[in-house]
Write an enzyme that holds these catalytic residues in place. Structure first.
Site: not given
Ligand SMILES: *Cc1c(COP(=O)(O)O)cnc(C)c1O
Length: 426
Positions: A143, A238, A266
């Site tokens: 994601y 990511d 995060k």
């Molecule tokens: C949480 C997450 C996102 C998206 O971040 P948001 O702050 O929720 O937009 C993108 N990539 C990864 C791997 C994530 O865990």
């Protein structure tokens, strides 16, 4: 007694679609009423009935120090008194940028934004701008936020372009997105052989936390790096979830692989809306106002968020922080495995740093399709069993779990005991 969560859920559903501002919070996968959180401290939060839970989601990763860490609270309180937002640069943004670059050696420059979605979307645009190419490669189960081009699942054939996973995303918008199976070397080779000169970037969660917890094998991660280099594509890690979570240097530190671009979020905000993307100077200087790739944000580098992030980074940089966190997380994972074994429950689990995943099957899955073979009813029974016993894990089987520095040995032991009790009653 009236259930306050039920009342709040009813009120919420009248004014907010599904009653929540992010879908997973609605408990749709597991059923039941979402808990409305009133307050949190350390490893716990309390719902509207004043019921306490040991928190294993930690706001989906950011709360690595636990809730309400005194040094972070102090930094935020001080920042708030100085103003919430200026729309003009601040010294604290430089300090946070310097702190991030010092910890992530693959990054020479960084741009701060407000959410992981924004960071991943911007990194993608930058990769396309810098390479002058269109095609992006991603993996099923990873994601990267909800940008249009990334809301896509694999097509029918091998290494084919994907189909949108959301209404409102025209197929044309994902026609340049290739979706491959995670850890499938053959598909990876095939994609680069077929689309060599068109691939702008490959984006990956090198330790995936959005299909529960699945590691890229070292050979797979290494091949991603090699193929990107060979074909002139950018490798984007990511690390919104893994950054400062699986270790001080993220998944790239764990795997010993240097990506071209890194996406963070995060933990770097410590619970405030803050995210970032960065990489080599020559690529980052393609961004506006220096270069032709446009990117902007009214609240980017927000002074309260950067204060929160900086104070968090300071705490996690202290010697021994990750050793202690990893050990605690391992204790949880090993304890859950032992409890399952003792009760004859098919089970396996894994962790890295303060992130973990468990599976109601004997193998550790290598890809999304295998994760999704998990028995839903069994997972939901475990979820609700834990919730009833004051343990809050992610309300969906495809999410990872998070341990914070505030979790005590007693919290871990209580969690393992709760799980064993549930396994024994199956
Ligand atoms: C949480 C997450 C996102 C998206 O971040 P948001 O702050 O929720 O937009 C993108 N990539 C990864 C791997 C994530 O865990």
């Amino acid at each position: 007694m009236t259930d306050q969560n039920d009342l709040l859920f009813e009120r919420a559903r009248a004014v907010i679609p599904g009653g929540v501002n992010s879908p997973v919070r609605a408990f749709k996968a597991v059923g039941g009423t979402p808990r409305f959180i009133q307050r949190a401290q350390g490893a716990y939060f309390w719902d509207a009935n004043d019921q306490r839970y040991i928190d294993y989601i930690g706001s989906w990763g950011p709360m690595i120090l636990g809730h309400g860490h005194p040094a972070v609270v102090e930094a935020v309180q001080k920042a708030v008194l100085e103003g919430f937002s200026y729309g003009a640069p601040t010294e604290r943004e430089i300090e946070l940028a310097e702190a991030i670059l010092a910890l992530v050696p693959s990054m020479e420059m960084v741009r701060l934004v407000s959410s992981g979605t924004e960071a991943a979307m911007s990194a993608l645009r930058l990769a396309r701008g810098a390479t002058g190419r269109k095609t992006i490669v991603k993996f099923e189960g990873c994601y990267h936020g909800h940008a249009d081009a990334l809301l896509v699942k694999a097509g029918s054939g091998l290494a084919t372009f994907g189909n949108p996973t959301s209404a409102g995303v025209p197929p044309e918008v994902v026609q340049h997105t290739l979706v491959l199976e995670y850890n499938n070397l053959q598909q990876l080779e095939e994609a680069f052989a077929l689309h060599s000169k068109d691939i702008a970037c490959l984006m990956i969660e090198a330790i995936a936390g959005n299909m529960n917890f699945v590691r890229a094998t070292p050979a797979f991660a290494k091949r991603c790096r090699e193929l990107c280099t060979q074909h002139g594509a950018l490798l984007i890690f990511d690390e919104v979830m893994t950054g400062f979570r699986v270790g001080l240097h993220g998944a790239q530190g764990v795997l010993g692989i240097t990506p071209d671009l890194t996406v963070l979020g995060k933990v770097i905000g410590g619970g405030m809306p803050l995210a970032a993307f960065g990489g080599p100077r020559a690529i980052m200087e393609q961004l506006a106002p220096l270069g032709p790739v446009y990117q902007a944000g009214t609240l980017s580098g927000n002074p309260v968020a950067t204060a929160c992030g900086l104070a968090t980074l300071k705490e996690i940089s202290k010697p021994g922080f990750y050793e202690a966190l990893a050990k605690k997380t391992r204790t949880l994972v090993d304890g859950l495995k032992a409890a399952a074994a003792a009760e004859g429950q098919p089970f396996n689990a894994d962790s890295e740093g303060g992130m973990f995943g468990f599976f109601l099957m004997n193998e550790l899955p290598q890809n999304y399709a295998t994760v999704m073979t998990t028995d839903n009813a069994q997972f939901n029974a475990l979820f609700h069993g834990l919730l009833d016993r004051g343990v809050y894990i992610a309300p969906a089987l495809y999410e990872a779990g998070f341990v914070s520095a505030a979790h005590s040995e007693d919290d871990i032991a209580a969690t393992i005991a709760a799980a064993r009790d549930i396994f024994s009653k199956r």
